[in-house]
Design a protein around this motif. Sequence first.
Motif, PDB file in Angstrom:
ATOM      1  N   ASP A  16       0.857  -1.188   0.000  1.00  0.00           N
ATOM      2  CA  ASP A  16       0.000   0.000   0.000  1.00  0.00           C
ATOM      3  C   ASP A  16       0.903   1.252   0.000  1.00  0.00           C
ATOM      4  OD1 ASP A  16      -2.292   1.464   0.027  1.00  0.00           O
ATOM      5  OD2 ASP A  16      -2.881   0.957   2.080  1.00  0.00           O
ATOM      6  N   TYR A  21      -1.176   8.179   3.864  1.00  0.00           N
ATOM      7  CA  TYR A  21      -1.389   8.273   5.310  1.00  0.00           C
ATOM      8  C   TYR A  21      -0.448   9.314   5.950  1.00  0.00           C
ATOM      9  CZ  TYR A  21      -3.555   3.870   4.014  1.00  0.00           C
ATOM     10  OH  TYR A  21      -4.316   2.917   3.382  1.00  0.00           O
ATOM     11  N   GLY A 141      -8.951   6.057   6.011  1.00  0.00           N
ATOM     12  CA  GLY A 141      -8.940   5.244   4.799  1.00  0.00           C
ATOM     13  C   GLY A 141      -8.115   3.974   4.914  1.00  0.00           C
ATOM     14  N   PRO A 143      -7.155   0.208   5.862  1.00  0.00           N
ATOM     15  CA  PRO A 143      -7.839  -1.044   6.204  1.00  0.00           C
ATOM     16  C   PRO A 143      -7.520  -1.459   7.648  1.00  0.00           C
ATOM     17  CG  PRO A 143      -6.704  -1.230   4.092  1.00  0.00           C
ATOM     18  CD  PRO A 143      -6.274   0.067   4.708  1.00  0.00           C
ATOM     19  N   PHE A 305     -10.902   4.772   9.930  1.00  0.00           N
ATOM     20  CA  PHE A 305     -10.499   3.519   9.266  1.00  0.00           C
ATOM     21  C   PHE A 305     -11.486   3.198   8.143  1.00  0.00           C
ATOM     22  CE2 PHE A 305     -10.107   2.047  13.937  1.00  0.00           C
ATOM     23  CZ  PHE A 305      -9.005   2.850  14.142  1.00  0.00           C
ATOM     24  N   LYS A 306     -10.976   2.486   7.162  1.00  0.00           N
ATOM     25  CA  LYS A 306     -11.839   2.041   6.060  1.00  0.00           C
ATOM     26  C   LYS A 306     -12.995   1.224   6.648  1.00  0.00           C
ATOM     27  CE  LYS A 306     -11.114   0.173   1.412  1.00  0.00           C
ATOM     28  NZ  LYS A 306     -11.716   1.352   0.791  1.00  0.00           N
ATOM     29  N   GLY A 307     -14.201   1.565   6.251  1.00  0.00           N
ATOM     30  CA  GLY A 307     -15.369   0.841   6.756  1.00  0.00           C
ATOM     31  C   GLY A 307     -16.122   1.591   7.840  1.00  0.00           C
ATOM     32  N   ASN A 308     -15.459   2.541   8.518  1.00  0.00           N
ATOM     33  CA  ASN A 308     -16.168   3.313   9.551  1.00  0.00           C
ATOM     34  C   ASN A 308     -17.046   4.403   8.943  1.00  0.00           C
ATOM     35  OD1 ASN A 308     -15.288   1.859  11.702  1.00  0.00           O
ATOM     36  ND2 ASN A 308     -13.926   3.430  12.541  1.00  0.00           N
ATOM     37  N   ASP A 311     -17.265   4.967   1.760  1.00  0.00           N
ATOM     38  CA  ASP A 311     -16.014   5.066   1.003  1.00  0.00           C
ATOM     39  C   ASP A 311     -15.888   6.384   0.240  1.00  0.00           C
ATOM     40  OD1 ASP A 311     -14.792   2.790   1.822  1.00  0.00           O
ATOM     41  OD2 ASP A 311     -15.362   1.570   0.073  1.00  0.00           O
ATOM     42  N   TRP A 315     -11.972  12.630   2.727  1.00  0.00           N
ATOM     43  CA  TRP A 315     -11.159  12.475   3.943  1.00  0.00           C
ATOM     44  C   TRP A 315     -11.077  13.772   4.732  1.00  0.00           C
ATOM     45  CZ3 TRP A 315      -6.332   8.886   2.793  1.00  0.00           C
ATOM     46  CH2 TRP A 315      -6.808   7.634   2.363  1.00  0.00           C
TER      47      TRP A 315
END
Length: 345
Positions: A16, A21, A141, A143, A305-308, A311, A315
């Motif tokens: 990644d 980040y 963002g 995982p 975090f991704k999923g919270n 998508d 950001w």
Amino acid sequence: MKLWNSNPKWPWAHDDDISKYIDVPDWWLVGYEEVRGFLRGLTKGRFSSVGKSAGGRDLTVVYYEPKSPQRTVCVAGGTHATETEGIASITNLMRVFEAGHDLRGQKWPAFQRVAKQVGFYLMPFYNPDATARLIVKSCVGMPIDVVNMLHVGFWKNRKMLNYKRVFGPWTPASDLSDRLDRMGYLGSRHNDAGCDINRPASGRKATAVETMQMRTYLKANSIDCYMDLHSHSSPPWLGMCPAEHMKGDHAQLAKLQQLTRKKTKQAGGPELVLAQQDDSRWFNGHFFPHNLGIYAFTYEAMAGFKGNYPDDKPWEEIWLANAYNGMYTILGLAQALLKVPSPWK
Ligand SMILES: [Zn+2]
């Protein structure tokens, strides 16, 4: 302009792109070295120190003192290094007290009003050893399995620490002091001596030197309330210790929690979820009320975090909500603190 660029690399094989980040907005001021530089430029706050971290880093606190403080609150960020949201809230609040506006230029007149009566002890890094080793500035963002590697830490064979042990009550195996040479990455929870920063061994004793020194500091300054800022997957959340863990007046603590929710919402902040933790584990937020009878809370932002979040949510909106929700909660707490007696009286 980005000041912090030492070409961080993933501490394990990972494809990644790490830059996403690291490339955060300038006002998301959370990097260890950048914040240390920012602190050197402050002129209105009074500097003091809780002591030194296990790794020898200064446990710096900046105090904004009204002429006649009626209450005082200590707010700590960076207990867990991956949870940079709290550091962003604190650096932006410092800027408000220094310049009348935060790092984005927004004014916070309500903060300046309450700061005429409430003294603010602001500590960006409770666990500077872990923040200094952190390779990113944001987990938006990211995982969750990557977050876990950076948060929990892993052995040289890439296996993560035992999850149950990490999140359960302290046991002698919670500290990694005798196994540091086996660690691939020490993660975000342990200081450089390998002690878990937020798991006192009992109501009287913490193995982390930061926590033992903070107990002395809170007492020496008769600080009324301690709050540490975290983030995870719940909506903005405010937790307190159970009555069994509190030496002082737990009914007043519960009242303060309710009032903080009300004032935070009134100020324009989030609807805080209120919680009372059980007595199966010691956290710093239990340890200080237990030893000193003072008020304490743990605040959790909803991490990006991704999923919270969806998508497609920008950001920038997640960073903004998290920095500001923390600030609104500090504001609500300060206002509420004026409505309950000082635990030192
Ligand atoms: Zn945390």
